[in-house]
Design a protein around this motif. Sequence first.
Motif, mmCIF file in Angstrom:
data_model
loop_
_atom_site.group_PDB
_atom_site.id
_atom_site.type_symbol
_atom_site.label_atom_id
_atom_site.label_comp_id
_atom_site.label_asym_id
_atom_site.label_seq_id
_atom_site.Cartn_x
_atom_site.Cartn_y
_atom_site.Cartn_z
ATOM 1 N N ARG A 1 -22.493 -13.063 16.711
ATOM 2 C CA ARG A 1 -21.659 -11.980 16.232
ATOM 3 C C ARG A 1 -22.062 -11.627 14.807
ATOM 4 O O ARG A 1 -22.256 -12.493 13.968
ATOM 5 C CB ARG A 1 -20.174 -12.381 16.281
ATOM 6 C CG ARG A 1 -19.741 -12.718 17.696
ATOM 7 C CD ARG A 1 -18.338 -13.308 17.683
ATOM 8 N NE ARG A 1 -18.035 -13.783 19.018
ATOM 9 C CZ ARG A 1 -17.288 -13.140 19.886
ATOM 10 N NH1 ARG A 1 -16.776 -11.983 19.560
ATOM 11 N NH2 ARG A 1 -17.051 -13.629 21.082
ATOM 12 N N TRP B 1 -22.813 -4.296 27.552
ATOM 13 C CA TRP B 1 -22.855 -3.428 26.382
ATOM 14 C C TRP B 1 -22.561 -4.166 25.069
ATOM 15 O O TRP B 1 -21.839 -5.150 25.042
ATOM 16 C CB TRP B 1 -21.843 -2.287 26.543
ATOM 17 C CG TRP B 1 -21.892 -1.638 27.883
ATOM 18 C CD1 TRP B 1 -20.915 -1.638 28.838
ATOM 19 C CD2 TRP B 1 -22.997 -0.926 28.447
ATOM 20 N NE1 TRP B 1 -21.326 -0.961 29.950
ATOM 21 C CE2 TRP B 1 -22.603 -0.512 29.751
ATOM 22 C CE3 TRP B 1 -24.264 -0.592 27.989
ATOM 23 C CZ2 TRP B 1 -23.431 0.212 30.587
ATOM 24 C CZ3 TRP B 1 -25.103 0.137 28.815
ATOM 25 C CH2 TRP B 1 -24.687 0.537 30.092
ATOM 26 N N ARG B 2 -23.127 -3.610 23.991
ATOM 27 C CA ARG B 2 -22.897 -4.121 22.634
ATOM 28 C C ARG B 2 -21.751 -3.311 22.015
ATOM 29 O O ARG B 2 -21.812 -2.092 21.971
ATOM 30 C CB ARG B 2 -24.157 -3.976 21.788
ATOM 31 C CG ARG B 2 -25.355 -4.736 22.324
ATOM 32 C CD ARG B 2 -26.636 -4.259 21.651
ATOM 33 N NE ARG B 2 -26.886 -2.846 21.949
ATOM 34 C CZ ARG B 2 -27.812 -2.102 21.341
ATOM 35 N NH1 ARG B 2 -28.569 -2.631 20.375
ATOM 36 N NH2 ARG B 2 -27.972 -0.830 21.676
ATOM 37 N N ARG C 1 -21.367 -7.978 25.452
ATOM 38 C CA ARG C 1 -22.616 -8.722 25.250
ATOM 39 C C ARG C 1 -22.728 -9.240 23.825
ATOM 40 O O ARG C 1 -23.185 -10.362 23.568
ATOM 41 C CB ARG C 1 -23.807 -7.811 25.573
ATOM 42 C CG ARG C 1 -25.131 -8.557 25.674
ATOM 43 C CD ARG C 1 -26.211 -7.601 26.118
ATOM 44 N NE ARG C 1 -26.985 -7.084 25.005
ATOM 45 C CZ ARG C 1 -27.802 -6.049 25.099
ATOM 46 N NH1 ARG C 1 -27.910 -5.387 26.236
ATOM 47 N NH2 ARG C 1 -28.485 -5.639 24.054
ATOM 48 N N SER C 2 -22.336 -8.421 22.875
ATOM 49 C CA SER C 2 -22.316 -8.804 21.461
ATOM 50 C C SER C 2 -21.339 -7.871 20.757
ATOM 51 O O SER C 2 -20.893 -6.875 21.334
ATOM 52 C CB SER C 2 -23.706 -8.688 20.824
ATOM 53 O OG SER C 2 -24.130 -7.330 20.836
ATOM 54 N N GLU C 3 -21.018 -8.181 19.532
ATOM 55 C CA GLU C 3 -20.127 -7.300 18.797
ATOM 56 C C GLU C 3 -20.495 -7.231 17.330
ATOM 57 O O GLU C 3 -21.044 -8.185 16.750
ATOM 58 C CB GLU C 3 -18.660 -7.720 18.945
ATOM 59 C CG GLU C 3 -18.292 -9.007 18.272
ATOM 60 C CD GLU C 3 -16.791 -9.284 18.346
ATOM 61 O OE1 GLU C 3 -16.364 -10.241 17.683
ATOM 62 O OE2 GLU C 3 -16.072 -8.552 19.047
ATOM 63 N N GLU D 1 -27.659 0.553 17.252
ATOM 64 C CA GLU D 1 -27.408 -0.867 17.015
ATOM 65 C C GLU D 1 -26.252 -1.389 17.863
ATOM 66 O O GLU D 1 -26.002 -2.585 17.908
ATOM 67 C CB GLU D 1 -27.107 -1.091 15.531
ATOM 68 C CG GLU D 1 -28.269 -0.704 14.623
ATOM 69 C CD GLU D 1 -27.858 -0.577 13.168
ATOM 70 O OE1 GLU D 1 -26.653 -0.801 12.883
ATOM 71 O OE2 GLU D 1 -28.713 -0.246 12.336
ATOM 72 N N ALA D 2 -25.513 -0.491 18.479
ATOM 73 C CA ALA D 2 -24.423 -0.836 19.393
ATOM 74 C C ALA D 2 -24.343 0.275 20.439
ATOM 75 O O ALA D 2 -24.898 1.365 20.251
ATOM 76 C CB ALA D 2 -23.098 -0.967 18.654
ATOM 77 N N ASP D 3 -23.667 -0.024 21.547
ATOM 78 C CA ASP D 3 -23.575 0.945 22.641
ATOM 79 C C ASP D 3 -22.249 1.682 22.670
ATOM 80 O O ASP D 3 -22.166 2.812 23.160
ATOM 81 C CB ASP D 3 -23.770 0.225 23.984
ATOM 82 C CG ASP D 3 -25.093 -0.503 24.043
ATOM 83 O OD1 ASP D 3 -26.137 0.146 23.822
ATOM 84 O OD2 ASP D 3 -25.084 -1.729 24.301
#
Length: 335
Positions: A2, A143-144, A176-178, A194-196
Amino acid sequence: MRLVIVHAMALCLALFMAAQPASAQPPSGAPVRFGILPLGGAFESRNDWEPLLADMSRVLGRPVAVLSVSSYEALERAIERDEVDMAFLSGKMALDTVSQRRMTVVAQVTRHDGLPGYRATLLTRKVGPPTTLKEILDDPGRWRLARGESRSVSGFIVPQLQLFLPNQIAMETRFRSEVVGTHQATALAVANGEADVATNNTADFERFTQQFPAEAQRLQVVWQSDLIPHAQIVVRRAYPQEFQRKVQAFLVAYGRGKGQVGDSERVTLKSLHDLAGFVAADNASLLPAARLAYQLARQNALTGQWVNEAARQARLQRIESGYAEQVGVLRDAAP
């Protein structure tokens, strides 16, 4: 892993005094320390508020020092150490300061759209995937996520309560990540790949489109929440009621005059997230925020894993009693 997006902390104007006990009345003539909720960058927030606070300083007859921080947590720590005398806070943080009897509400902001609040939003890129809400909800682990801090009403509390938990998705664990940051940072994260998907809100995204038009063109809103009440101005309870009334009167009158002074004040308000001004308010204005926090806590208790049903019921009872006590504090509007 994270990743937490943070901007450099700005401790502005070098006018800050040592912390004082909450019960002690601040010395007459001492600087009033104003804390700013980090909606954009710390330096940007400071620059936006400085003209209004300079006008406030002249009316109050004492200096007003600015504390512009990089995170909700940093501002919360400063309030707990009694290093903040007055602050611009959204629902959850204002709720906490009033419930702990550190501060009291004197005003609430208004916007030109005339609505009594704003809406939490979910952003994706126009060219995905994902480009639809269904894609996000069907497979969140793909998704991020870029979201606000856990104290952020529109960046965390409302999306969690109104969208994700009803779909059996816990924001903190199912993606998936944050990336955690300000509304500006989360929007940029999605725009720059960098994020979805990102949590945001209508007021801050409107400001984002003005400041980052190219990046905003890459984004779209795929979900909106119910209305969320606007932010409040709170003052430390140790200040005399006469002082609190003076602050309230200044805020309510700000930007409502005629002539050059009124025009200048309206320009200042527009730079503050396109505010129309302030209306008088008291602690009861936080009842909707208390209801949201209660609903989220209850939803988490109902959907969480417990060693047994008795433990779950005990938690639910604590939530109910805590909410009842909080409502009692808010309805007692006297400082």
